[in-house]
Design a protein around this motif. Structure first.
Motif, PDB file in Angstrom:
ATOM      1  N   VAL A   1       0.778  -1.131   0.169  1.00 54.61           N
ATOM      2  CA  VAL A   1       0.031  -0.067  -0.046  1.00 54.61           C
ATOM      3  C   VAL A   1       0.897   1.211  -0.111  1.00 54.61           C
ATOM      4  CG1 VAL A   1      -1.688   1.359   1.337  1.00 54.61           C
ATOM      5  CG2 VAL A   1      -1.953  -1.170   1.077  1.00 54.61           C
ATOM      6  N   THR A   2       1.943   1.206   0.876  1.00 59.04           N
ATOM      7  CA  THR A   2       2.871   2.418   0.911  1.00 59.04           C
ATOM      8  C   THR A   2       3.658   2.646  -0.209  1.00 59.04           C
ATOM      9  OG1 THR A   2       4.409   1.401   2.223  1.00 59.04           O
ATOM     10  CG2 THR A   2       2.729   2.541   3.451  1.00 59.04           C
ATOM     11  N   ASP A   3       4.017   1.548  -1.218  1.00 57.20           N
ATOM     12  CA  ASP A   3       4.604   1.539  -2.222  1.00 57.20           C
ATOM     13  C   ASP A   3       3.713   2.240  -3.253  1.00 57.20           C
ATOM     14  OD1 ASP A   3       6.936   0.433  -0.957  1.00 57.20           O
ATOM     15  OD2 ASP A   3       6.442  -1.570  -2.264  1.00 57.20           O
ATOM     16  N   ALA A   4       2.638   1.856  -3.551  1.00 55.75           N
ATOM     17  CA  ALA A   4       1.717   2.239  -4.476  1.00 55.75           C
ATOM     18  C   ALA A   4       1.262   3.668  -4.296  1.00 55.75           C
ATOM     19  CB  ALA A   4       0.498   1.713  -4.621  1.00 55.75           C
ATOM     20  N   ALA A   5       0.993   4.028  -2.878  1.00 55.34           N
ATOM     21  CA  ALA A   5       0.581   5.294  -2.492  1.00 55.34           C
ATOM     22  C   ALA A   5       1.856   6.437  -2.709  1.00 55.34           C
ATOM     23  CB  ALA A   5       0.092   5.471  -0.985  1.00 55.34           C
ATOM     24  N   ALA A   6       2.906   6.072  -2.604  1.00 54.04           N
ATOM     25  CA  ALA A   6       4.335   6.919  -2.916  1.00 54.04           C
ATOM     26  C   ALA A   6       4.353   7.259  -4.091  1.00 54.04           C
ATOM     27  CB  ALA A   6       5.445   6.302  -2.034  1.00 54.04           C
ATOM     28  N   ILE A   7       4.359   6.233  -4.989  1.00 55.00           N
ATOM     29  CA  ILE A   7       4.330   6.395  -6.246  1.00 55.00           C
ATOM     30  C   ILE A   7       3.377   7.090  -6.869  1.00 55.00           C
ATOM     31  CG2 ILE A   7       4.104   4.961  -8.638  1.00 55.00           C
ATOM     32  CD1 ILE A   7       7.035   4.885  -7.503  1.00 55.00           C
ATOM     33  N   ASP A   8       1.894   7.156  -6.533  1.00 51.64           N
ATOM     34  CA  ASP A   8       0.996   7.958  -6.998  1.00 51.64           C
ATOM     35  C   ASP A   8       1.330   9.704  -6.574  1.00 51.64           C
ATOM     36  OD1 ASP A   8      -0.353   5.946  -7.968  1.00 51.64           O
ATOM     37  OD2 ASP A   8      -2.334   6.670  -7.176  1.00 51.64           O
ATOM     38  N   GLY A   9       1.854   9.636  -5.359  1.00 53.33           N
ATOM     39  CA  GLY A   9       2.383  11.004  -4.904  1.00 53.33           C
ATOM     40  C   GLY A   9       3.381  11.523  -5.688  1.00 53.33           C
ATOM     41  N   GLY A  10       4.212  10.577  -6.157  1.00 47.89           N
ATOM     42  CA  GLY A  10       5.286  11.194  -6.855  1.00 47.89           C
ATOM     43  C   GLY A  10       4.957  11.441  -8.396  1.00 47.89           C
ATOM     44  N   TRP A  11       4.015  10.705  -8.787  1.00 45.35           N
ATOM     45  CA  TRP A  11       3.662  11.383 -10.331  1.00 45.35           C
ATOM     46  C   TRP A  11       2.854  12.511 -10.119  1.00 45.35           C
ATOM     47  CZ3 TRP A  11       5.403   9.693 -14.151  1.00 45.35           C
ATOM     48  CH2 TRP A  11       5.869   8.612 -14.441  1.00 45.35           C
ATOM     49  N   GLN A  12       1.997  13.001  -9.112  1.00 40.12           N
ATOM     50  CA  GLN A  12       1.418  14.212  -8.858  1.00 40.12           C
ATOM     51  C   GLN A  12       2.538  15.326  -8.982  1.00 40.12           C
ATOM     52  OE1 GLN A  12      -1.479  15.882  -9.023  1.00 40.12           O
ATOM     53  NE2 GLN A  12      -2.192  13.846  -9.669  1.00 40.12           N
TER      54      GLN A  12
END
Length: 356
Positions: free
Chosen positions: A35-46
């Motif tokens: 969950v934290t891996d996917a969430a961090a990547i989504d934040g990075g894309w923003q």
């Protein structure tokens, strides 16, 4: 002989029970880490799209919520028991609290707008060359400096945490209850440990690195690559002279050849390759900026400002063949507000224990 066998069975069952509980903790860790891996990547894309810190935090929280809708463990709590070790704290009993049985655990991350270093979502600067000798999980709190320093003004990374540590009053952060010991409750483990349960946490840092390639814009939601290149000197000086544009028609990735000839006709919005003259004398692509090119000017921008919802870039070097050390160094040394970047996981780990 029979007595010896019975004694051995008690020991075997106790060890097996502890292994089952540890296995459940490891499984919970792995899921929290996903969950934290996917969430961090989504934040990075923003961040890569040019979104502000509110958009970054919203993206992290939204991804976390969606993943916990798909996978969310059942909450299992035990009734309060007795103060068996005289510390004033009631150890958990052997009885499951049926009032909470079946309720799903769905953490709601604190957006941490003040960017506290202990928070669930922390924006900052990550330097992989400054990894601290004391790893997270030891009694040094949640300070990750000098490798990661919180900075919401111009961050290059986003840190995301999930905690089941039963911690209270975390600045900018949240924590659910520890995992309860179940099978191990019949073992000779200390009463205090049985009552505490198992603390589990996950932590991920996604860092933006200079883009190395741009994918094909298969949709209007994705920005295209412009058929021109801008010299590195124009980007460094931030002069962005329209007459400096060079001709480019090769693959949109670093190492591609740029022709040292003016491009006076180009107009459009998209990723503009950055060209540098290498030691061989040849001009090659070393990175990208996002810009709006007109007949008279070059205006640096971001995909978000231009209405694009997604980015089709990567910072992966592994998929590009025959890159020289000079090219890689030129790409990795790119810095500045206008450099196009893409996120990648740089620090992903599962942490367990009682202390932060």
């Amino acid at each position: 002989m029979l007595i010896l066998v019975i004694m051995l069975l008690f020991a075997i069952f106790a060890i097996a029970a502890l292994l089952i509980d540890i296995g459940m903790a490891r499984l919970t860790q792995a899921r929290m880490q996903s969950v934290t891996d996917a969430a961090a990547i989504d934040g990075g894309w923003q961040m890569a799209l040019g979104g502000d810190q509110t958009a970054v935090r919203n993206a992290v929280a939204t991804r976390t919520d969606k993943l916990f809708e798909i996978w969310s463990p059942k909450r299992l709590e035990l009734e309060n028991g007795y103060d068996l070790d005289g510390d004033g704290i009631l150890e958990s009993s052997q009885t499951i609290n049926t009032n909470s049985l079946g309720e799903q655990i769905r953490p709601s991350l604190n957006h941490n707008p003040s960017n506290e270093p202990t928070g669930d979502i922390v924006l900052g600067d990550y330097d992989g060359n400054s990894i601290p000798t004391v790893l997270p999980g030891l009694p040094n709190g949640y300070d990750r400096s000098p490798a990661f320093v919180q900075d919401a003004s111009n961050p290059n990374s986003v840190l995301v945490r999930l905690r089941r540590t039963n911690e209270q009053n975390i600045q900018g952060g949240t924590s659910d209850g520890n995992l309860p010991y179940l099978w191990s409750r019949g073992s000779l483990m200390g009463f205090g440990l049985k009552g505490q349960g198992i603390a589990v946490r996950s932590e991920t840092i996604a860092k933006l690195s200079p883009a190395t390639a741009v994918g094909t814009a298969v949709s209007e939601l994705l920005p295209p690559v412009l058929s021109a290149a801008i010299p590195l000197a124009e980007v460094v000086s931030e002069s962005f002279d329209r007459d400096s544009l060079m001709t480019f028609s090769d693959s949109p990735e670093i190492g591609s050849t740029v022709i040292d000839a003016p491009n006076a006709t180009l107009a459009g919005i998209g990723y503009l390759p950055i060209a540098k003259q290498m030691s061989s004398g040849q001009w090659q692509v070393i990175g990208f900026i996002f810009a709006n090119v007109t007949a008279d000017s070059i205006v640096p921008s971001t995909p978000a400002e231009s209405g694009f919802l997604y980015a089709n870039i990567t910072s992966n070097l592994a998929n590009i063949q025959d890159l020289s050390d000079e090219l890689i160094e030129a790409n990795q040394s790119l810095s500045g507000t206008y450099i196009s970047r893409a996120p990648a996981l740089t620090r992903s780990q599962q942490i367990h224990g009682v202390s932060p």
